[in-house]
Write a protein that holds these residues in place. Structure first.
Motif, PDB file in Angstrom:
ATOM      1  N   PHE A 425       0.755  -0.997   0.055  1.00  0.00           N
ATOM      2  CA  PHE A 425      -0.042  -0.059  -0.034  1.00  0.00           C
ATOM      3  C   PHE A 425       0.870   1.221   0.111  1.00  0.00           C
ATOM      4  N   THR A 426       2.164   1.255   0.297  1.00  0.00           N
ATOM      5  CA  THR A 426       3.045   2.159   0.504  1.00  0.00           C
ATOM      6  C   THR A 426       3.382   2.378  -1.210  1.00  0.00           C
ATOM      7  N   LEU A 427       3.586   1.738  -1.871  1.00  0.00           N
ATOM      8  CA  LEU A 427       3.894   1.848  -3.071  1.00  0.00           C
ATOM      9  C   LEU A 427       2.800   2.166  -4.003  1.00  0.00           C
ATOM     10  N   PHE A 428       1.444   1.681  -3.812  1.00  0.00           N
ATOM     11  CA  PHE A 428       0.320   2.016  -4.380  1.00  0.00           C
ATOM     12  C   PHE A 428       0.089   3.668  -4.076  1.00  0.00           C
ATOM     13  N   LEU A 429       0.038   3.713  -2.794  1.00  0.00           N
ATOM     14  CA  LEU A 429      -0.258   5.388  -2.557  1.00  0.00           C
ATOM     15  C   LEU A 429       0.779   6.449  -3.403  1.00  0.00           C
ATOM     16  N   LEU A 430       2.031   6.051  -3.132  1.00  0.00           N
ATOM     17  CA  LEU A 430       3.369   6.713  -4.182  1.00  0.00           C
ATOM     18  C   LEU A 430       2.656   6.789  -5.456  1.00  0.00           C
ATOM     19  N   PHE A 431       2.382   5.633  -5.879  1.00  0.00           N
ATOM     20  CA  PHE A 431       1.990   5.540  -7.593  1.00  0.00           C
ATOM     21  C   PHE A 431       0.771   6.607  -7.742  1.00  0.00           C
ATOM     22  N   VAL A 432      -0.111   6.611  -6.898  1.00  0.00           N
ATOM     23  CA  VAL A 432      -1.322   7.767  -7.160  1.00  0.00           C
ATOM     24  C   VAL A 432      -0.865   8.843  -7.189  1.00  0.00           C
ATOM     25  N   ARG A 433       0.414   9.266  -6.346  1.00  0.00           N
ATOM     26  CA  ARG A 433       0.559  10.773  -6.191  1.00  0.00           C
ATOM     27  C   ARG A 433       1.543  11.166  -7.417  1.00  0.00           C
ATOM     28  N   VAL A 434       2.096  10.060  -8.148  1.00  0.00           N
ATOM     29  CA  VAL A 434       3.572  10.523  -8.996  1.00  0.00           C
ATOM     30  C   VAL A 434       2.917  10.281 -10.286  1.00  0.00           C
ATOM     31  N   LEU A 435       2.009   9.195 -10.614  1.00  0.00           N
ATOM     32  CA  LEU A 435       1.762   8.948 -11.917  1.00  0.00           C
ATOM     33  C   LEU A 435       0.248   8.891 -12.232  1.00  0.00           C
ATOM     34  N   PRO A 436      -0.229   8.999 -13.556  1.00  0.00           N
ATOM     35  CA  PRO A 436      -1.736   8.731 -13.817  1.00  0.00           C
ATOM     36  C   PRO A 436      -2.377   7.468 -13.489  1.00  0.00           C
ATOM     37  N   ILE A 437      -2.914   7.413 -12.428  1.00  0.00           N
ATOM     38  CA  ILE A 437      -3.575   6.030 -12.281  1.00  0.00           C
ATOM     39  C   ILE A 437      -4.707   5.531 -13.197  1.00  0.00           C
ATOM     40  N   ILE A 438      -5.070   6.391 -14.212  1.00  0.00           N
ATOM     41  CA  ILE A 438      -5.840   5.905 -15.294  1.00  0.00           C
ATOM     42  C   ILE A 438      -5.219   6.439 -16.395  1.00  0.00           C
ATOM     43  N   SER A 439      -5.154   5.562 -17.520  1.00  0.00           N
ATOM     44  CA  SER A 439      -4.534   5.683 -18.699  1.00  0.00           C
ATOM     45  C   SER A 439      -5.329   6.849 -19.440  1.00  0.00           C
ATOM     46  N   ILE A 440      -4.725   7.811 -19.510  1.00  0.00           N
ATOM     47  CA  ILE A 440      -5.365   9.238 -20.474  1.00  0.00           C
ATOM     48  C   ILE A 440      -5.673   8.796 -21.813  1.00  0.00           C
ATOM     49  N   GLY A 441      -4.601   8.533 -22.510  1.00  0.00           N
ATOM     50  CA  GLY A 441      -4.851   8.349 -23.708  1.00  0.00           C
ATOM     51  C   GLY A 441      -5.933   7.150 -24.234  1.00  0.00           C
ATOM     52  N   GLU A 442      -5.940   5.927 -23.335  1.00  0.00           N
ATOM     53  CA  GLU A 442      -6.976   4.859 -23.574  1.00  0.00           C
ATOM     54  C   GLU A 442      -8.188   5.257 -23.099  1.00  0.00           C
ATOM     55  N   VAL A 443      -8.632   6.099 -22.432  1.00  0.00           N
ATOM     56  CA  VAL A 443      -9.729   6.412 -21.917  1.00  0.00           C
ATOM     57  C   VAL A 443     -10.535   7.341 -22.912  1.00  0.00           C
ATOM     58  N   LYS A 444      -9.553   8.302 -23.463  1.00  0.00           N
ATOM     59  CA  LYS A 444      -9.973   9.263 -24.598  1.00  0.00           C
ATOM     60  C   LYS A 444     -10.515   8.292 -25.783  1.00  0.00           C
ATOM     61  N   SER A 445      -9.814   7.465 -26.038  1.00  0.00           N
ATOM     62  CA  SER A 445     -10.194   6.310 -27.325  1.00  0.00           C
ATOM     63  C   SER A 445     -11.765   5.889 -27.002  1.00  0.00           C
ATOM     64  N   VAL A 446     -12.140   5.765 -25.928  1.00  0.00           N
ATOM     65  CA  VAL A 446     -13.434   5.218 -25.737  1.00  0.00           C
ATOM     66  C   VAL A 446     -14.562   6.320 -25.219  1.00  0.00           C
ATOM     67  N   LEU A 447     -14.101   7.542 -25.378  1.00  0.00           N
ATOM     68  CA  LEU A 447     -14.874   8.615 -24.935  1.00  0.00           C
ATOM     69  C   LEU A 447     -16.367   8.725 -25.949  1.00  0.00           C
ATOM     70  N   GLY A 448     -16.272   8.395 -27.056  1.00  0.00           N
ATOM     71  CA  GLY A 448     -17.411   8.247 -27.761  1.00  0.00           C
ATOM     72  C   GLY A 448     -18.177   7.016 -28.021  1.00  0.00           C
ATOM     73  N   PHE A 449     -17.594   6.027 -27.147  1.00  0.00           N
ATOM     74  CA  PHE A 449     -18.186   4.723 -27.126  1.00  0.00           C
ATOM     75  C   PHE A 449     -19.849   4.784 -26.739  1.00  0.00           C
ATOM     76  N   ALA A 450     -20.674   4.180 -27.492  1.00  0.00           N
ATOM     77  CA  ALA A 450     -22.042   4.334 -27.280  1.00  0.00           C
ATOM     78  C   ALA A 450     -22.719   5.694 -27.506  1.00  0.00           C
TER      79      ALA A 450
END
Length: 492
Positions: A425-450
């Protein structure tokens, strides 16, 4: 006011209408704003647990593994149980990222990044236990097959324990490369948003000169596809090799050919349960309910139903083979599991892994985050007890009644196990703070889905103001297969 038309057959993967720029702002916000007091409290607890675990590990390395509850009969217990448990936790990340990507499952886009990071952190936790179990962890490099000055002293390549070293190190390496390559477009986005200074310089190096050009995206998608194809066999091979630690022995309860597929199904089962645990917390704390939707949670619970059914089938098959074989030792091993001194652990395992997943057949439970969260914890408890039952109950009563023994973990063993949760959980909490926890590029690719991309405008469009953005800004963009993170012609 513009209105988007949704498909009557499909549900959008991003439930709230967002522009590309708004998505970038939301996902980058945890990295760019100051941490909240809740994050500091969680981080403080995790670091405290990690520090306590590190102190306990230091004590047992200095004293020796005699501080464990092992004896002449039970040489593997808490350490190998926890090792197999953490390796299993790390399976869902690569499965979500690689296999679902190859099958073009668009719903993976909001959860794959965190699942991949979870894989790396879980494998780190798993690797601690075999190293400590060696007794002399400073000699752990001896398992590496490198030219040395010790003459003909080489590792035993026929040992499944050595196969573990190669399987897990390969799995970690490929998973880390796959995770990092998927991060590159988002690292470039963070680089472009950062102000001049150390942060910008670091992300400039990490983004590897990403420009967002068509050629860059084309090569990126080719590499990502190849890595997905390379990582897919690892999902099956790693826990297969781990199962051979037991299946290649002659101990009753271990000597069976069902272990490889049984362990793989159990690893995916427990891994998805851990992903659900983390994603439910993340979506509530960070306000990502529109990105990590109920559909994401429901799809993962359906996979848990399938893998839970496979695990249940494996339990039944083990008992059937023990009876059908006519081997009295094999029959006794399984009867001892169900009705012997450790029967309580066996029935906890059955309740958590066989009974509880069937609650997901009810849609009301599959779509209730609170119920899913509780059941995901129950499943992980059950999967830990599964490894405990397989290891301890198969060893504590072997062929000779004169060598039968009982096992009770010491506080040192329990503290070491709890300490690995602190590391995770230490590593996971640091990950949340320093890197995007959700893939920005891939979420944009499904923005128009449905969404059909049309807007009903019964009245002339209103003149854009500061309070009401121009309607065009709400029109879903149809990006390429892996989304646009830093294109010059797209709002970022």
């Amino acid at each position: 006011m513009s209105h988007q038309h949704l498909s009557p057959l499909r549900e959008p993967l991003v439930t709230e209408p967002r522009t590309l720029g708004q998505l970038t702002e939301e996902i980058c916000a945890p990295m760019e704003r100051a941490p909240t007091w809740k994050w500091w409290v969680a981080f403080g607890i995790a670091v405290s647990v990690l520090g306590t675990g590190a102190g306990i590990v230091g004590y047992q390395v200095a004293t020796g593994i005699g501080v464990w509850g092992l004896n002449k009969t039970i040489g593997w217990a808490f350490d190998i149980t926890n090792f197999v448990f953490w390796v299993g936790i790390g399976h869902a990340g690569t499965l979500i990222s690689a296999i679902l990507f190859l099958f073009r499952q668009k719903w993976r886009t909001s959860i794959n990044r965190a699942a991949e990071a979870m894989t790396l952190f879980a494998v780190m936790c798993a690797a601690l236990f075999p190293v400590i179990h060696m007794g002399r962890p400073w000699l752990a490099f001896w398992v590496l097959p490198y030219p040395n000055d010790r003459g003909s002293l080489w590792v035993n390549f026929r040992s499944p324990l050595l196969w573990d070293v190669f399987a897990i190190s390969t799995y970690f390496t490929v998973s880390a490369v796959f995770w990092y390559v998927g991060l590159i477009p988002d690292l470039a986005t963070v680089r472009d948003r950062a102000k001049a200074g150390l942060r910008k310089a670091v992300f400039k190096v990490m983004s590897l000169g990403w420009t967002g050009s068509h050629r860059t995206w084309s090569r990126y998608e080719t590499v990502y596809l190849l890595l997905a194809g390379l990582a897919t066999p690892l999902v099956l091979s790693v826990h297969t090799i781990v199962s051979m630690d037991f299946a290649t022995s002659v101990i009753p309860g271990w000597h069976t050919t069902i272990f490889p597929p049984y362990f793989v199904a159990g690893a995916v089962f427990s891994g998805f349960a851990m992903v659900l645990t983390l994603m439910i917390i993340t979506r509530v704390v960070l306000g990502y309910e529109h990105l990590i939707t109920l559909r994401h949670l429901e799809n993962m619970t359906k996979i848990i139903i399938v893998t839970g059914g496979l695990v249940s089938l494996a339990y039944a098959t083990e008992f059937f083979i023990a009876w059908y074989s006519g081997n009295p030792y094999e029959r006794f091993a399984f009867m001892n599991r169900a009705f012997g001194p450790y029967a309580w652990a066996y029935w906890i395992m059955v309740t958590c892994n066989v009974v509880s997943p069937h609650l997901f057949w009810f849609k009301k439970i599959r779509t209730s985050p609170a119920a899913i969260f509780v059941l995901s914890l129950v499943i992980n408890v059950g999967m830990w007890f599964e490894r405990f039952v397989i290891i301890v109950t198969s060893l504590h009563r072997d062929f000779l009644p004169s060598s039968w023994a009982m096992y009770t973990p010491t506080m040192v063993e329990v503290g070491t196990f709890i300490g690995t949760f602190g590391l995770f959980f230490t590593l996971f909490l640091l990950f949340v703070r320093v890197l995007p926890i959700i893939s920005i590029g891939e979420v944009k690719s499904v923005l128009g889905f449905a969404r059909d991309g049309h807007e009903a405008q019964p009245h002339p469009p209103e003149k854009p103001t500061a309070e009401a953005p121009h309607p065009v800004a709400h029109r879903p963009v149809a990006p390429g297969p892996l989304a646009i993170a830093t294109r010059k012609d797209a709002p970022v």
